[in-house]
Design a protein around this motif. Structure first.
Motif, PDB file in Angstrom:
ATOM      1  N   GLY A 187     -11.665 -71.708 -19.575  1.00  0.00           N
ATOM      2  CA  GLY A 187     -12.875 -70.903 -19.456  1.00  0.00           C
ATOM      3  C   GLY A 187     -12.799 -69.572 -20.174  1.00  0.00           C
ATOM      4  N   ILE A 188     -13.232 -68.515 -19.487  1.00  0.00           N
ATOM      5  CA  ILE A 188     -13.260 -67.186 -20.093  1.00  0.00           C
ATOM      6  C   ILE A 188     -11.859 -66.718 -20.450  1.00  0.00           C
ATOM      7  CG2 ILE A 188     -13.745 -64.759 -19.614  1.00  0.00           C
ATOM      8  CD1 ILE A 188     -16.213 -65.688 -18.037  1.00  0.00           C
ATOM      9  N   GLY A 189     -10.874 -66.998 -19.581  1.00  0.00           N
ATOM     10  CA  GLY A 189      -9.501 -66.582 -19.871  1.00  0.00           C
ATOM     11  C   GLY A 189      -8.950 -67.217 -21.128  1.00  0.00           C
ATOM     12  N   LYS A 190      -9.268 -68.475 -21.323  1.00  0.00           N
ATOM     13  CA  LYS A 190      -8.840 -69.166 -22.541  1.00  0.00           C
ATOM     14  C   LYS A 190      -9.498 -68.536 -23.770  1.00  0.00           C
ATOM     15  CE  LYS A 190      -9.075 -73.760 -24.724  1.00  0.00           C
ATOM     16  NZ  LYS A 190      -9.506 -75.171 -24.512  1.00  0.00           N
ATOM     17  N   ALA A 191     -10.798 -68.277 -23.679  1.00  0.00           N
ATOM     18  CA  ALA A 191     -11.516 -67.685 -24.816  1.00  0.00           C
ATOM     19  C   ALA A 191     -10.988 -66.293 -25.140  1.00  0.00           C
ATOM     20  CB  ALA A 191     -13.010 -67.630 -24.512  1.00  0.00           C
ATOM     21  N   ILE A 192     -10.662 -65.516 -24.111  1.00  0.00           N
ATOM     22  CA  ILE A 192     -10.071 -64.191 -24.341  1.00  0.00           C
ATOM     23  C   ILE A 192      -8.733 -64.332 -25.064  1.00  0.00           C
ATOM     24  CG2 ILE A 192      -9.023 -62.202 -23.193  1.00  0.00           C
ATOM     25  CD1 ILE A 192     -11.187 -62.541 -21.000  1.00  0.00           C
ATOM     26  N   SER A 193      -7.926 -65.288 -24.629  1.00  0.00           N
ATOM     27  CA  SER A 193      -6.618 -65.501 -25.249  1.00  0.00           C
ATOM     28  C   SER A 193      -6.757 -65.859 -26.718  1.00  0.00           C
ATOM     29  CB  SER A 193      -5.875 -66.624 -24.500  1.00  0.00           C
ATOM     30  OG  SER A 193      -5.717 -66.307 -23.139  1.00  0.00           O
ATOM     31  N   VAL A 194      -7.698 -66.744 -27.023  1.00  0.00           N
ATOM     32  CA  VAL A 194      -7.915 -67.153 -28.410  1.00  0.00           C
ATOM     33  C   VAL A 194      -8.407 -65.973 -29.240  1.00  0.00           C
ATOM     34  CG1 VAL A 194      -9.327 -68.617 -29.913  1.00  0.00           C
ATOM     35  CG2 VAL A 194      -8.304 -69.573 -27.839  1.00  0.00           C
ATOM     36  N   SER A 195      -9.348 -65.209 -28.706  1.00  0.00           N
ATOM     37  CA  SER A 195      -9.885 -64.061 -29.451  1.00  0.00           C
ATOM     38  C   SER A 195      -8.803 -63.028 -29.731  1.00  0.00           C
ATOM     39  CB  SER A 195     -11.034 -63.421 -28.668  1.00  0.00           C
ATOM     40  OG  SER A 195     -12.149 -64.289 -28.612  1.00  0.00           O
ATOM     41  N   LEU A 196      -7.934 -62.780 -28.756  1.00  0.00           N
ATOM     42  CA  LEU A 196      -6.861 -61.814 -28.963  1.00  0.00           C
ATOM     43  C   LEU A 196      -5.816 -62.345 -29.946  1.00  0.00           C
ATOM     44  CD1 LEU A 196      -6.398 -60.358 -25.381  1.00  0.00           C
ATOM     45  CD2 LEU A 196      -7.235 -59.163 -27.403  1.00  0.00           C
ATOM     46  N   ALA A 197      -5.536 -63.639 -29.892  1.00  0.00           N
ATOM     47  CA  ALA A 197      -4.612 -64.220 -30.867  1.00  0.00           C
ATOM     48  C   ALA A 197      -5.155 -64.043 -32.287  1.00  0.00           C
ATOM     49  CB  ALA A 197      -4.384 -65.690 -30.556  1.00  0.00           C
TER      50      ALA A 197
END
Length: 255
Positions: free
Chosen positions: A14-24
């Protein structure tokens, strides 16, 4: 110059995954955590690794305060520092219903995760930031709250209450940590397409069609992830204590 490091809770989907991808994509290395490590967590780890990030994924129940110190120490040991904490982990109301029937057990569970866990993990980060000077990247704390922090929903009273204190927590830590060059923000998502909202898709489809938000579409986790990545990258450090909406304009009062 070394890569910045972000510690993200509730990162498996969800949102946590999307945040992780965006930060990567922004060049961060990632210390990811969630209550369980499952296939979703492993998939998230593989995706961010494919984007060039070094990553550790650890099991962490943020409602267990005894885990906070060891987790932060582990992140620092593995990466040498932490530049950003993203308090994303959260749970929804176990069921929707009459607020006159909310149980103490459900109320306590939501407060323990959505408010208490985030507050004390932020405290742990603040203590760390107060002891070690900024290195080569901006430092920040990003609290992911909800439009329910300001919009009352009487069928999810305990959830709204658990989120409503996040804005004040953000302001308080922004004041306390400014002297250590730490910016603190709140990101307030609206109606986002996640597992948490999957069970009420028809309800939100109708509300969106009726114009609950000026932009008449579901929000996607990536809409939130991009906002968090911009904040963590230091683009808005002079705006510490601010709220950034990812809600399609849902918060705008209209006549």
């Amino acid at each position: 110059m070394g890569r910045p490091v972000a510690f993200i809770t509730g990162a498996r989907r969800g949102i946590g995954k999307a945040i992780s991808v965006s930060l990567a994509k922004k060049g961060f290395d990632l210390y990811l955590s969630d209550k369980v490590i499952d296939d979703d967590a492993r998939q998230t780890r593989e995706i961010v690794q494919s984007l060039g990030a070094r990553v550790e994924f650890k099991e962490l129940d943020i409602s267990d305060l005894s885990c906070h110190g060891p987790a932060f120490e582990d992140a620092c040991r593995r990466f040498g520092k932490v530049d950003c904490l993203v308090n994303n982990a959260g749970i929804g109301a176990p069921s929707r219903g009459d607020m006159l029937e909310v149980s103490e057990e459900n109320f306590d569970q939501l407060i323990a995760v959505n408010l208490k866990g985030a507050f004390f993990l932020t405290q742990q980060a603040g203590r760390y930031f107060s002891k070690f000077p900024k290195q080569d990247h901006p430092r920040s704390i990003v609290n992911v709250s909800s439009i329910s922090a300001i919009s009352a929903s009487i069928t999810r009273a305990e959830y709204c209450i658990s989120k409503s204190a996040i804005p004040m927590s953000t302001k308080l830590f922004a004041l306390r940590l400014a002297e250590y060059d730490v910016a603190v923000f709140e990101v307030r998502p609206g109606i986002i397409r996640t597992d948490m909202t999957q069970g009420v898709t028809a309800l939100y489809d109708e509300l969106i069609a009726q114009g609950i938000s000026p932009i008449k579409r579901w929000g996607e986790p990536e809409d939130v992830g991009r906002v968090v990545a911009g904040l963590a990258s230091g683009d808005f450090e002079f705006s510490t204590g601010s709220v950034f909406y990812a809600d399609g304009g849902m918060h705008i009062q209209r006549l």
